[in-house]
Design an enzyme around this catalytic site. Structure first.
Site, PDB file in Angstrom:
ATOM      1  N   GLU A   1       0.823  -1.213   0.000  1.00 48.35           N
ATOM      2  CA  GLU A   1       0.000   0.000   0.000  1.00 48.35           C
ATOM      3  C   GLU A   1       0.858   1.264   0.000  1.00 48.35           C
ATOM      4  O   GLU A   1       0.519   2.259  -0.655  1.00 48.35           O
ATOM      5  CB  GLU A   1      -0.948  -0.022   1.199  1.00 48.35           C
ATOM      6  CG  GLU A   1      -2.034  -1.087   1.050  1.00 48.35           C
ATOM      7  CD  GLU A   1      -2.969  -1.155   2.240  1.00 48.35           C
ATOM      8  OE1 GLU A   1      -4.135  -0.755   2.088  1.00 48.35           O
ATOM      9  OE2 GLU A   1      -2.540  -1.600   3.314  1.00 48.35           O
TER      10      GLU A   1
ATOM     11  N   GLU B   1      -3.759  -9.400   2.937  1.00 45.65           N
ATOM     12  CA  GLU B   1      -4.431  -9.332   4.243  1.00 45.65           C
ATOM     13  C   GLU B   1      -5.578 -10.323   4.389  1.00 45.65           C
ATOM     14  O   GLU B   1      -5.877 -10.773   5.504  1.00 45.65           O
ATOM     15  CB  GLU B   1      -4.947  -7.904   4.485  1.00 45.65           C
ATOM     16  CG  GLU B   1      -3.863  -6.864   4.722  1.00 45.65           C
ATOM     17  CD  GLU B   1      -3.378  -6.198   3.441  1.00 45.65           C
ATOM     18  OE1 GLU B   1      -2.776  -5.120   3.535  1.00 45.65           O
ATOM     19  OE2 GLU B   1      -3.605  -6.770   2.347  1.00 45.65           O
TER      20      GLU B   1
END
Length: 715
Positions: A117, A139
């Site tokens: 990210e 995730e």
């Protein structure tokens, strides 16, 4: 000037280098301390007029491995505080994106989760093309989903279809794959100076605008662009349906990530980040996410590292392992040893049988070759490590023996006696038995302190769990060496003390028994099987029974002198199914299912005649009977010392039984339901169906002591 976790320097060309190097950690991880330092360093570079551009890199072998999952598991602040924290992170990343200075990331090694990210928020991404380099939003594999803009930046870079696929599957991309998809802008060889390449991009190109900040930007795959999702609504409907088909609504993080992507597609990036943050908060505070993080990241990871090993023993390595029995189980054991670089003698009654076992390994590798996952040279090197044999004397040079012959005590004893005549005295002898007590088998051995159980699961090359069974006379030294061995072949060990069926076979038997019992009560077999999948089990109890084979199940029950009244009745039921109706299992193509040569298996239609169906049923009760049967017996294993710690039961149930991971495992399940509610429902089942659902006294006391709190784990 350097901080504790982030190094900072500006060279003579005005290029700022912001270097991740988290203190006291082998990898760079993101938490409240490292992120605060990172953002303050980035702000310093932005505010410095002398800085022309920023390079974000790493001093470690990987870029950023992701967020600190222990921190997420133990997060104890409010939802509002969590949301504010996420929005602050988004604000800082947006400031970096819109600062007017080019920001480039140099990705070496892994850039996963939050590390990915951070990279996505840069204007340019360069990635080292190394076999161990991967980038991805992973995730979902631990019950979360990207919470620092990952869903929205992926969406705007590769469109909704790949975004959903990559995020929900926690896909890790190589440098070449990421370049092809447009997630990175350039790749370099591992030998090249990636930081210099990043600097050169700033000096020679240095763009400062993200595509989504352009007013004309359109989200790929959404034909009418920002503010419209018309034309792909059907795709999202199908994606939701497919997700429900595989998760049955048991995983909030999957539902929430799909929602964040769908609603975020219709907004400007800033509003979309807020949408993502709200869904992330809902996910983090769900009990399912806490359970998945605890079980998968903490317990399974710790077990895989061999943390259950007795203290005070040096690491032991094994160079040559003897495997006795070249059937599917023995061949699989030989396979995983060879893959770990260990030489194997694969011994059977005849050389042709032993060679058949080696051929099984070759066949598995050929499948990989066809899919491009290996090479002929690698296959040849692997197969050279496996020596087929029909001679006991070939085992004389082995430093570990694993017996994997048919599940028959007399046969196993004969093998033990014969093999101990040729192996060295210090060699550990392990049996792969799944049900016969190790202390009983050890009576045939002249060195019971070096006799241990290593219960692998089939297919061995795919199943990660190994039960390490400790007999009455097994020494701690032998146990420690066995743990070292299991971790060396990249399997996950749990320690189980001796007892018939040990842990997994015993507990899984309760699942199967309950399924068969419900069939005899008139509950439709289709209901039993479908409810089992709906609650999160990978396979229904009747299908599993066919795989195991009803005749084998009956034989195992016949050897158990301690059957309960319910099990004795079930034994008679099995005998009737086998002898009267001639239904034995998948091997004979007729068990609870029919197995036509062409087409899928089908439930045998005559069950409705033999056991007339009930006019109605309670779906919740069907599911809870299957799970409660396993949970209560698992606690009995803990209570009696078969299992040493609750976490071993959770790891064993998830990896060995396929127990629903969103519940956290068999022990966590009690707190997942709610301890008081679990006790009340167990009492209801016990009154209706018998003592097998009655809670042991010690468990009732634990539940009473916990009150409104948790019985087993704080978080």
């Amino acid at each position: 000037m350097n901080g504790k976790h982030i190094k900072y320097s500006v060279d003579n060309d005005g290029i700022a280098f912001v270097t991740w190097d988290v203190a006291d950690s082998p990898v760079n991880i993101m938490n409240e301390h490292t992120m605060a330092e990172f953002f303050s360093t980035i702000k310093r570079a932005i505010d410095d007029d002398a800085v022309k551009g920023i390079v974000i890199n790493s001093a470690k072998k990987d870029f950023i491995a992701g967020g600190d999952l222990k921190w997420f598991l133990n997060y104890d602040k409010s939802k509002r505080e969590c949301f504010d924290m996420l929005m602050q992170t988004n604000t800082r990343l947006r400031e970096m994106e819109t600062c007017g200075k080019p920001v480039v990331v140099a990705i070496n090694g892994l850039a996963l989760g939050g590390g990915c990210e951070v990279a996505l928020a840069c204007h340019h991404r360069i990635m080292a093309n190394h076999p161990k380099s991967h980038i991805g939003l992973v995730e979902c594999s631990v019950g979360l989903f990207p919470g620092a803009g990952g869903t929205q930046r992926f969406l705007r870079m590769i469109g909704p279809e790949k975004t959903i696929q990559y995020i929900t599957q926690s896909k890790k991309l190589t440098a070449e794959q990421a370049l092809k998809d447009g997630l990175v802008d350039a790749v370099c060889t591992p030998e090249e100076d990636i930081s210099s390449l990043a600097k050169n991009w700033i000096l020679n190109t240095g763009t400062t605008e993200q595509p989504w900040d352009n007013k004309r930007f359109k989200v790929p795959g959404t034909p009418l662009g920002v503010g419209q999702v018309s034309g792909i609504s059907e795709f999202f409907s199908v994606a939701n349906a497919m997700a429900y088909k595989t998760t049955h609504g048991n995983f909030p993080h999957i539902k929430n990530v799909l929602s964040a992507i769908y609603y975020g597609a219709a907004c400007h990036i800033d509003k979309a980040l807020e949408i993502e943050a709200r869904y992330f908060v809902d996910t983090l505070f769900s009990k399912e996410t806490k359970n998945i993080i605890r079980a998968s990241f903490l317990f399974i990871n710790d077990a895989a590292k061999g943390k259950s090993k007795p203290k005070g023993y040096d690491n032991v390595s094994f160079k040559k392992v003897g495997v006795i029995g070249a059937g599917m189980m023995g061949a699989g054991i030989a396979y995983v040893n060879a893959k770990a670089g260990i030489e194997v003698v694969l011994k059977d009654m005849s050389l042709s049988k032993a060679e058949n076992g080696k051929d099984y390994v070759k066949a598995q590798e050929q499948k990989k070759l066809e899919n491009g996952f290996t090479t002929e040279a690698k296959i040849d090197a692997l197969l050279q490590k496996i020596q087929p044999s029909d001679s006991d004397t070939d085992l004389a040079s082995c430093d570990l023996i694993i017996e994997a012959v048919f599940e028959n005590e007399k046969l196993k004893n004969q093998v033990t006696i014969a093999i101990e005549k040729v192996i060295k005295n210090e060699v550990i002898y392990a049996s792969n038995t799944s049900t016969i007590p190790i202390s009983q088998l050890a009576k045939a051995s002249t060195k019971s302190d070096k006799f241990i159980g290593l219960h692998f699961f089939s297919p061995v090359e795919k199943m990660p769990l190994v039960e390490v069974i400790v007999g009455k006379e097994t020494s701690d030294k032998t146990l420690a060496a066995a743990i070292d061995y299991v971790t060396s072949i990249r399997k996950v060990p749990i320690i189980v003390n001796d007892g018939r069926g040990f842990f997994t076979s015993r507990v899984f038997g309760k699942y199967i028994n309950e399924g068969i019992t419900m069939l005899t009560e008139g509950i439709s077999p289709a209901v039993i099987e479908n409810v089992a999948k709906k609650i999160g089990m990978p396979v229904g109890p009747l299908a599993v029974s066919d795989e195991v084979n009803l005749q084998l199940m009956l034989a195992i029950m016949g050897e158990d002198p301690n059957l309960t009244a319910h099990e004795t009745q079930l034994k008679e039921t099995l005998a009737n199914i086998i002898e009267v109706h001639h239904r034995t299992g998948k091997k004979e193509a007729q068990g609870f299912y029919d197995y036509p040569k062409e087409g899928k298996k089908l439930i045998w239609k005559e069950w409705a005649t033999i056991y007339p169906p009930q006019s109605s049923f309670d779906e919740e009760e069907v599911g809870k009977r299957l799970l409660f049967a396993m949970v209560i017996d698992s606690y009995k294993c803990l209570d009696s010392g078969v299992i040493r710690e609750p976490k071993d039961a959770d790891v064993g149930s998830i990896l060995g039984l396929g127990f629903p991971i969103h519940t956290g495992g068999v022990m966590s399940y009690i707190d997942y339901v709610g301890a008081a509610e679990f006790a009340l429902y167990s009492e209801k089942l016990a009154l209706k169906y018998g003592d097998r659902f009655a809670l042991p006294k010690s468990l009732r006391e634990r539940i009473e002591k916990a009150g409104s709190g948790r019985v087993f784990y704080d978080n």
